[in-house]
Enzyme design. Sequence first.
Site, PDB file in Angstrom:
ATOM      1  N   THR A 321      47.164  25.148  42.164  1.00  0.00           N
ATOM      2  CA  THR A 321      47.685  23.946  41.401  1.00  0.00           C
ATOM      3  C   THR A 321      49.006  23.510  42.008  1.00  0.00           C
ATOM      4  O   THR A 321      49.964  24.433  42.696  1.00  0.00           O
ATOM      5  CB  THR A 321      48.012  24.356  39.988  1.00  0.00           C
ATOM      6  OG1 THR A 321      48.415  23.310  39.118  1.00  0.00           O
ATOM      7  CG2 THR A 321      49.037  25.564  39.732  1.00  0.00           C
ATOM      8  N   HIS A 373      47.953  41.395  35.371  1.00  0.00           N
ATOM      9  CA  HIS A 373      48.549  42.789  35.686  1.00  0.00           C
ATOM     10  C   HIS A 373      47.383  44.132  35.255  1.00  0.00           C
ATOM     11  O   HIS A 373      47.668  45.163  35.795  1.00  0.00           O
ATOM     12  CB  HIS A 373      49.702  43.180  34.865  1.00  0.00           C
ATOM     13  CG  HIS A 373      50.583  44.104  35.856  1.00  0.00           C
ATOM     14  ND1 HIS A 373      50.218  44.909  36.818  1.00  0.00           N
ATOM     15  CD2 HIS A 373      52.076  44.598  35.625  1.00  0.00           C
ATOM     16  CE1 HIS A 373      51.145  45.520  37.133  1.00  0.00           C
ATOM     17  NE2 HIS A 373      52.396  45.522  36.523  1.00  0.00           N
TER      18      HIS A 373
END
Length: 402
Positions: A321, A373
Amino acid sequence: MAIEIKAPTFPESIADGTVATWHKQPGDVVKRDELLVDIETDKVVLEVVAPADGVLVKVLKNEGDTVLSAELIALVEAGAVGSTSVAAPLVAAQAAAPSTSAELLAAPAARKLAEENGIDMSLIATTGKDGRVTKEDVVAAIAAKKAAPVAVAKPVAATVAVVQTAAGERVEKRVPMTRVRATVAKRLVEAQSNMAMLTTFNEVDMTEVMALRSKYKDLFEKSHNGVRLGFMSFFVKATTEALKRFPAVNASIDGTDIVYHGYADVGVAVSSDRGLVVPVLRNAELMSLAEIEGGIATFGKKARDGKLSMDDMTGGTFTITNGGTFGSMMSTPIVNPPQAAILGMHNILQRPMAINGQVVIRPMMYLALSYDHRLIDGKEAVTFLVTIKNLLEDPARLLLDI
C-alpha cells in the site's frame, strides 16, 4: 416473450448483493448489452446488461434491496427496439391510469427521495418519459422548497440575515455505507482482533532508483507502448525477490496449518470512491517492470471506473500500500487476512543524512512492514524489510540476484 433478468452468480465467498442503481426504468426501451442495473457486493460492483432488444416491463428489486445469487430482479419483453408491438401495450396502460397516480409512475429512487424529504409527488413537475417522475425532478423540487424562504426576503437587511444564518448552519448528511466500505471496515477490525500484529520500520535512500527512472523513463515508455515507468514496479520487484528468500512472509495460516505459497500474488491497494480495493498481480515474481506497471495502470483505471471484477480482487499472498501518494510520511498498515504481512510505502522527502562522515541531502522514504507475529518472527520481519531496502538502494542487485 418475457425474458427473466437475474442477478449474477456470486462466488461462494459472497452471500448476497445490493441493488445500487437502476439505469433503466419500467417502460424504457433497451438494447442488447445495454446496462440495466448495478449490483454492489462486498468486493466489487457488478453490471447486469440486457440480454436482447426490448422493453423493460417490470422491476422486481428496487434500489437498496438485497439480492441473492442468480435471483430474479426484472423482466424484459423481447422485441425490436422501437417496435410498437412491444411498447404499445405498456404505454396504453400508463395512459389509461388516472392523472393523479404520479406516484405510480415514479422511479423507485425518486419515490424514496421524495418520502425522505416530505415532497408531495403530485405537485412535482415531471420531465421523465410518459410523465414519469425522475430522481432529478425530486432533487429540483427539494431545491425549490429550500430556496422558497430566501425568495420572499426582499429587503437587503433581511437577505443578509438569511445569509448569515445559512453560513452558521450545522448541516448533517446521512448516507448508507457502501457494502465495499462496510466489508473493509469489518475485515480490518477482525484483523486487529485475531492477529498478533506488529509493525517494524526502516528507511530507504531512493537516489539510485530515482536516477535510473529519470535516465530511462522516456526510452522505457517508447519501448513498451506508452507504459510509464514509476516507483511501484521497483518495489514490487524488490518485494517478490525478498519473498523468495523469506517464504514465511508470503505464507498464511489456515486453522492450525501454515500454507506456504510457491508463487507471489501481490495485491496493490487502490483507493476508489467506494472504498479501499486490493486488485492482485498474479505471479508477480515472473513479471517484468513493464508488465507490473501496465498491470497497475489497468487496475487503477478499472478502480476509477468501477470495473474491477471478482477475479481481479480474489486471492493475494502479500499486499503493498502506498500512502505516500496522498502525502503520508509514516503509518502502520493493517494486514489483509489471511495474508501474513503488508508493506507500507510513504512519501519521498529530501532529508539530511550522514554518509561516510559527511552530511548530505538525500531523497528518503520510510517503509513500514506490519506482520502477524504468530507466523513471522521479529528477526525475520526486520531482515525481510532490510532486504527490500538493500535491493532498492542498489537496483543492480535485482538483475544480479544478489
